[in-house]
Design a protein around this motif. Structure first.
Motif, mmCIF file in Angstrom:
data_model
loop_
_atom_site.group_PDB
_atom_site.id
_atom_site.type_symbol
_atom_site.label_atom_id
_atom_site.label_comp_id
_atom_site.label_asym_id
_atom_site.label_seq_id
_atom_site.Cartn_x
_atom_site.Cartn_y
_atom_site.Cartn_z
ATOM 1 N N HIS A 156 0.805 -1.217 0.000
ATOM 2 C CA HIS A 156 0.000 0.000 0.000
ATOM 3 C C HIS A 156 0.840 1.270 0.000
ATOM 4 O O HIS A 156 0.306 2.372 -0.118
ATOM 5 N N HIS A 180 -10.953 4.916 0.424
ATOM 6 C CA HIS A 180 -9.903 3.957 0.772
ATOM 7 C C HIS A 180 -10.528 2.779 1.515
ATOM 8 O O HIS A 180 -11.040 2.948 2.623
ATOM 9 N N ASP A 185 -9.948 -0.661 3.446
ATOM 10 C CA ASP A 185 -8.801 -1.243 4.150
ATOM 11 C C ASP A 185 -9.250 -1.663 5.551
ATOM 12 O O ASP A 185 -10.187 -1.093 6.109
ATOM 13 N N ASP A 210 -3.561 2.892 7.830
ATOM 14 C CA ASP A 210 -2.245 3.141 7.201
ATOM 15 C C ASP A 210 -1.782 4.562 7.508
ATOM 16 O O ASP A 210 -1.309 5.298 6.635
ATOM 17 N N ASP A 228 -7.293 -2.006 -0.559
ATOM 18 C CA ASP A 228 -6.396 -2.989 0.062
ATOM 19 C C ASP A 228 -7.188 -4.294 0.151
ATOM 20 O O ASP A 228 -8.320 -4.299 0.661
#
Ligand SMILES: [Mn+2]
Length: 249
Positions: A61, A79, A81, A85, A167
């Motif tokens: 990522h 995003h 995920d 992150d 992700d």
């Protein structure tokens, strides 16, 4: 690519007319992260300069920051995920796959960040609170299930330019043996697909990435890689069937 449920071909025009090109791999310079990031940004700039829509396959990522840096016009970022992150810069680390969104949040082109599927217990409070304190949005699994797949992007204005970063660990741990960071209580495939379909049909997707499949960790049948390819194809099919892309055809 025929979908028996919708009775439609995916990407029929794009495949028949040679409108999808594989640009190959970006050169990566081992142990020279900033040089490699520069090469990623330059490669995406070249794709954008041709008026094309970049579909970028990781890698981990970390690549999302140098990819997004190539876009010069304002955009929203969605995003998917299990993790924000959003690790602090510490121990000399700034550019790992845990740091991408700390860079992205500082980009002048960012109109808003929405992180969807966030649930890992391996966060510190700061990695969650700081995202929201800067005016961005985190949607965990309880809220995802309350809002439904189309609800998670409903706060973004109709037709707005958006970039989507996926992700594979947004999907449930049971689906992703070939991912090092899998977490329980994730999205089902249908939930992710329907969330992406809602984004494709109502917003203007200007690019997306799909990251964190590691073929070396995958089971023998390669199901994680297959699931990744399936997600990319279905999302790209929805994007190309939507009005913004059709208007360009
Ligand atoms: Mn990630």
């Amino acid at each position: 690519l025929y979908d028996p449920e919708t009775r439609r071909f995916l990407l029929a025009d794009e495949l028949a007319n040679g409108r999808i090109a594989d640009m190959g791999d970006v050169d990566i310079r081992p142990a020279a992260v900033e040089v490699s990031f520069g090469l990623i940004t330059e490669a995406v700039r070249q794709i954008l300069a041709r008026g094309a829509l970049p579909v970028v396959l990781g890698g981990d990522h970390a690549i999302t920051f140098p990819v997004l840096r190539a876009f010069s016009e304002p955009l929203y970022v969605l995003h998917f995920d299990a993790h924000t992150d959003f690790a602090p810069f510490a121990h000399g680390l700034r550019y790992t796959n845990s740091h991408a969104f700390r860079h992205i949040i500082a980009m002048p082109t960012l109109l808003g960040l929405t992180q969807i599927g966030i649930r890992s217990l391996r966060h510190t409070p700061e990695q969650v609170d700081e995202v929201e304190q800067t005016g961005h949005r985190i949607i965990g699994m309880n809220e995802f299930r309350r809002l439904g797949p189309s609800g998670v992007s409903a706060h973004i204005p109709d037709g707005a330019r958006c970039y989507v970063s996926i992700d594979v660990d947004a999907l449930d741990i049971s689906l992703v043996p070939g991912c090092v960071s899998a977490e329980p209580n994730g999205l089902s495939y249908a939930e992710l697909r329907d969330a992406l379909a809602a984004i494709a049909s109502r917003l203007t997707v200007v690019g997306f990435d799909f990251v964190e499949v590691n073929p070396l960790l995958d089971v023998g049948t390669g199901v994680t890689a297959y699931l990744g390819a399936h997600t990319v194809i279905e999302f790209l099919g929805r994007i190309c069937a939507a009005p913004p892309w059709r208007a360009r055809s």
